[in-house]
Design a protein around this motif. Structure first.
Motif, PDB file in Angstrom:
ATOM      1  N   TYR A 138      -8.753   3.819  -2.522  1.00  0.00           N
ATOM      2  CA  TYR A 138      -7.778   4.906  -2.535  1.00  0.00           C
ATOM      3  C   TYR A 138      -6.786   4.691  -1.400  1.00  0.00           C
ATOM      4  CZ  TYR A 138      -5.818   9.576  -2.068  1.00  0.00           C
ATOM      5  OH  TYR A 138      -4.966  10.640  -1.976  1.00  0.00           O
ATOM      6  N   GLU A 139      -5.522   4.621  -1.727  1.00  0.00           N
ATOM      7  CA  GLU A 139      -4.469   4.450  -0.740  1.00  0.00           C
ATOM      8  C   GLU A 139      -3.933   5.823  -0.358  1.00  0.00           C
ATOM      9  OE1 GLU A 139      -0.766   1.887  -1.145  1.00  0.00           O
ATOM     10  OE2 GLU A 139      -2.356   0.607  -1.975  1.00  0.00           O
ATOM     11  N   VAL A 140      -4.268   6.269   0.841  1.00  0.00           N
ATOM     12  CA  VAL A 140      -3.903   7.613   1.282  1.00  0.00           C
ATOM     13  C   VAL A 140      -2.383   7.797   1.303  1.00  0.00           C
ATOM     14  CG1 VAL A 140      -4.036   9.249   3.202  1.00  0.00           C
ATOM     15  CG2 VAL A 140      -6.018   7.851   2.620  1.00  0.00           C
ATOM     16  N   ARG A 141      -1.677   6.820   1.809  1.00  0.00           N
ATOM     17  CA  ARG A 141      -0.226   6.928   1.957  1.00  0.00           C
ATOM     18  C   ARG A 141       0.488   7.171   0.629  1.00  0.00           C
ATOM     19  NH1 ARG A 141       3.671   3.160   1.642  1.00  0.00           N
ATOM     20  NH2 ARG A 141       2.164   1.480   1.554  1.00  0.00           N
ATOM     21  N   THR A 142       0.038   6.488  -0.427  1.00  0.00           N
ATOM     22  CA  THR A 142       0.724   6.584  -1.719  1.00  0.00           C
ATOM     23  C   THR A 142      -0.035   7.399  -2.758  1.00  0.00           C
ATOM     24  OG1 THR A 142      -0.324   4.589  -2.573  1.00  0.00           O
ATOM     25  CG2 THR A 142       1.760   4.316  -1.378  1.00  0.00           C
ATOM     26  N   GLY A 143      -1.321   7.606  -2.534  1.00  0.00           N
ATOM     27  CA  GLY A 143      -2.147   8.313  -3.510  1.00  0.00           C
ATOM     28  C   GLY A 143      -2.621   7.422  -4.647  1.00  0.00           C
ATOM     29  N   ALA A 144      -2.360   6.139  -4.547  1.00  0.00           N
ATOM     30  CA  ALA A 144      -2.754   5.203  -5.612  1.00  0.00           C
ATOM     31  C   ALA A 144      -4.252   4.926  -5.553  1.00  0.00           C
ATOM     32  CB  ALA A 144      -1.998   3.891  -5.459  1.00  0.00           C
ATOM     33  N   VAL A 145      -4.854   4.831  -6.709  1.00  0.00           N
ATOM     34  CA  VAL A 145      -6.257   4.462  -6.825  1.00  0.00           C
ATOM     35  C   VAL A 145      -6.315   3.120  -7.550  1.00  0.00           C
ATOM     36  CG1 VAL A 145      -8.521   5.085  -7.730  1.00  0.00           C
ATOM     37  CG2 VAL A 145      -6.975   6.873  -6.916  1.00  0.00           C
ATOM     38  N   ARG A 146      -7.006   2.177  -6.950  1.00  0.00           N
ATOM     39  CA  ARG A 146      -7.115   0.841  -7.543  1.00  0.00           C
ATOM     40  C   ARG A 146      -8.593   0.519  -7.731  1.00  0.00           C
ATOM     41  NH1 ARG A 146      -2.049  -1.004  -7.223  1.00  0.00           N
ATOM     42  NH2 ARG A 146      -0.753  -0.322  -5.498  1.00  0.00           N
TER      43      ARG A 146
END
Length: 54
Positions: free
Chosen positions: A34-42
């Motif tokens: 989970y990328e906190v800065r962008t909200g992206a989940v990979r």
């Protein structure tokens, strides 16, 4: 940071209760980042050894 997710998997798999559940096909592990800065989940794709967006 994505490599940290992958380095933790062997340790998680080594816990006795997790190991038993994996052996009995009662548990499946998924590596997600989970990328906190962008909200992206990979999620990690073992076949290609890449992280892809969900």
């Amino acid at each position: 940071m994505q490599c940290h997710v992958l380095t933790r998997l062997p340790r998680l798999r080594s816990h006795p209760c997790v190991e038993r559940a994996l052996t009995r096909d009662r548990l499946a592990l998924h590596s997600r980042y989970y990328e906190v800065r962008t909200g992206a989940v990979r999620t990690h794709r073992p076949q290609t050894d890449t992280f892809e967006s969900l």
